[in-house]
Design an enzyme around this catalytic site. Structure first.
Site, PDB file in Angstrom:
ATOM      1  N   SER A 124       0.819  -1.192  -0.220  1.00  0.00           N
ATOM      2  CA  SER A 124      -0.052   0.102   0.108  1.00  0.00           C
ATOM      3  C   SER A 124       0.797   1.123   0.046  1.00  0.00           C
ATOM      4  O   SER A 124       2.020   1.094   0.626  1.00  0.00           O
ATOM      5  CB  SER A 124      -1.126   0.007   1.242  1.00  0.00           C
ATOM      6  OG  SER A 124      -1.562   1.313   1.447  1.00  0.00           O
ATOM      7  N   TYR A 149      -2.669  -0.053  10.366  1.00  0.00           N
ATOM      8  CA  TYR A 149      -2.902  -0.795   9.091  1.00  0.00           C
ATOM      9  C   TYR A 149      -1.608  -0.419   8.290  1.00  0.00           C
ATOM     10  O   TYR A 149      -0.988  -1.444   7.548  1.00  0.00           O
ATOM     11  CB  TYR A 149      -4.034  -0.133   8.151  1.00  0.00           C
ATOM     12  CG  TYR A 149      -4.053  -0.456   6.712  1.00  0.00           C
ATOM     13  CD1 TYR A 149      -4.397  -1.622   6.229  1.00  0.00           C
ATOM     14  CD2 TYR A 149      -3.880   0.513   5.828  1.00  0.00           C
ATOM     15  CE1 TYR A 149      -4.215  -2.010   4.924  1.00  0.00           C
ATOM     16  CE2 TYR A 149      -3.855   0.448   4.447  1.00  0.00           C
ATOM     17  CZ  TYR A 149      -3.927  -1.055   4.036  1.00  0.00           C
ATOM     18  OH  TYR A 149      -3.658  -1.381   2.747  1.00  0.00           O
ATOM     19  N   LYS A 153       1.448  -3.048   6.596  1.00  0.00           N
ATOM     20  CA  LYS A 153       2.099  -3.312   5.256  1.00  0.00           C
ATOM     21  C   LYS A 153       3.651  -2.817   5.271  1.00  0.00           C
ATOM     22  O   LYS A 153       4.340  -3.514   4.504  1.00  0.00           O
ATOM     23  CB  LYS A 153       1.502  -2.171   4.276  1.00  0.00           C
ATOM     24  CG  LYS A 153      -0.069  -2.493   4.217  1.00  0.00           C
ATOM     25  CD  LYS A 153      -0.291  -3.768   3.672  1.00  0.00           C
ATOM     26  CE  LYS A 153      -1.844  -4.080   3.202  1.00  0.00           C
ATOM     27  NZ  LYS A 153      -1.977  -5.343   2.723  1.00  0.00           N
TER      28      LYS A 153
END
Length: 340
Positions: A124, A149, A153
């Protein structure tokens, strides 16, 4: 060649399964069905004419993962999507995100680290945090994550890089997505989050069709051209085609290194209000929205420099923002017509 797609019934995963099957690959899709349904298998089959193999599997369950790979020892490539993906939710429930996104990746790599195969990781643009320069290139520094989040990644990329360093048979590509939107032109698959949408476009379409009363625009005081945050919105079909291009590079063993990263976006940034206006223009549907406070974990602006993907993978996005939004609206209408 047999390709494993984890999270294969999800939004991006299902579109990648379609592209793989249309290119002649044999696909095994696994999913724990936490944010999708088994109906997607039939929808994929109706698009491609081929029924993908599907197994319900939770990658956090070690025994189940070991059993799966004992039964499937002829997989030639893996595209790994299975993960939780909402910035706001990750801020509220970080341990869920570390369990889903990090632990599951480790269990998966433990089973395949000694095999000769290609591994594509769903990364991402959040790994860049608030970048110092725009557009963002792959060489931009990795900033401290703005959310759990984003951190998962970053950690995921580090885990794969470290594994590739000591396991030369394993070759991997991390695709750093910007903001996937839209749906397949058939309107048979698209983004259908269970519960309240965490992403902008499904919330827009659900508001337009009357499922949600009002769209919340998080902040209008950002230092941007209209005060709302800027993102790079890419059609999910373009994104799916990037995965096939990356997989081909791994199969052909044409990479310079056994771990590479590529940005996948359009190269154009759009503000939230520009997306709202583009949706209204492309569909003729007025939107009920209100400005609310900023959301924790959001950066001001992020859009991609995509020259590397174009040069190395031979891939470039082709769909416009308006085309992507129109496809998302066609999908939303199809979903509601099936439910009614």
């Amino acid at each position: 060649m047999k390709i494993l797609v984890t999270g294969g019934l999800g939004f991006i995963g299902s579109h990648v399964v379609v592209e793989l099957q249309e290119q002649g690959y044999e696909v095994i899709a696994v999913d724990n069905l936490s944010n999708t349904s088994k109906e997607v298998v039939d929808q994929i089959a109706s698009i491609t004419g081929v029924q993908p193999t599907f197994e319900e599997l939770d990658l956090r369950e070690k025994e189940s993962v070991v059993n799966f790979f004992d039964r499937h020892n002829d997989i030639g490539g893996i595209i790994h999507f299975a993960a939780s993906k909402a910035v706001g939710e990750s801020v509220e429930n970080p341990l869920l995100y570390y369990e889903n996104n990090v632990n599951a990746l480790v269990l998966l790599l433990q089973q395949v680290q000694d095999r000769e195969l290609g591994f594509i990781f769903s990364s991402s643009c959040t790994v860049y945090g608030q970048a110092d320069e725009l557009p963002i290139t792959e060489s931009a520094p990795i900033k401290p994550a703005e959310s759990p989040y984003g951190n998962t990644k970053q950690i995921g990329e580090e885990i794969i890089r470290d594994t590739c360093r000591v396991k030369p048979n394993l070759s991997a590509i991390a695709l750093r997505y910007f903001n996937p939107i839209g749906a397949h032109e058939s309107a048979k698959i698209g983004e259908l989050p269970l519960g309240v949408p965490q992403n902008l476009v499904p919330y827009i379409t659900q508001t337009a069709i009357g499922v949600r009363e009002q769209l919340s625009v998080f902040g209008d005081d950002y230092p941007t051209r209209d005060g709302t945050a800027i993102r790079d919105y890419i059609h999910v079909v373009d994104l799916a085609k990037a995965h096939v291009a990356a997989l081909q590079r791994l199969i052909e063993k044409s990479a310079n290194d056994n771990f590479e990263v590529f940005n996948v976006g359009t190269g154009t940034g759009s503000t939230v209000m520009e997306v709202v206006r583009a949706f209204e223009k492309s569909t003729g549907q007025p939107l009920n929205y209100k400005i609310v406070d900023r959301r924790e974990g959001d950066v001001v602006a992020a859009y991609a420099q995509t020259d590397k993907a174009q040069r190395v993978l031979g891939w470039k996005s082709k769909y416009s923002l308006e085309e992507a939004l129109a496809s998302a609206w066609a999908w939303e209408q199809q979903v509601r017509s099936r439910k009614n």
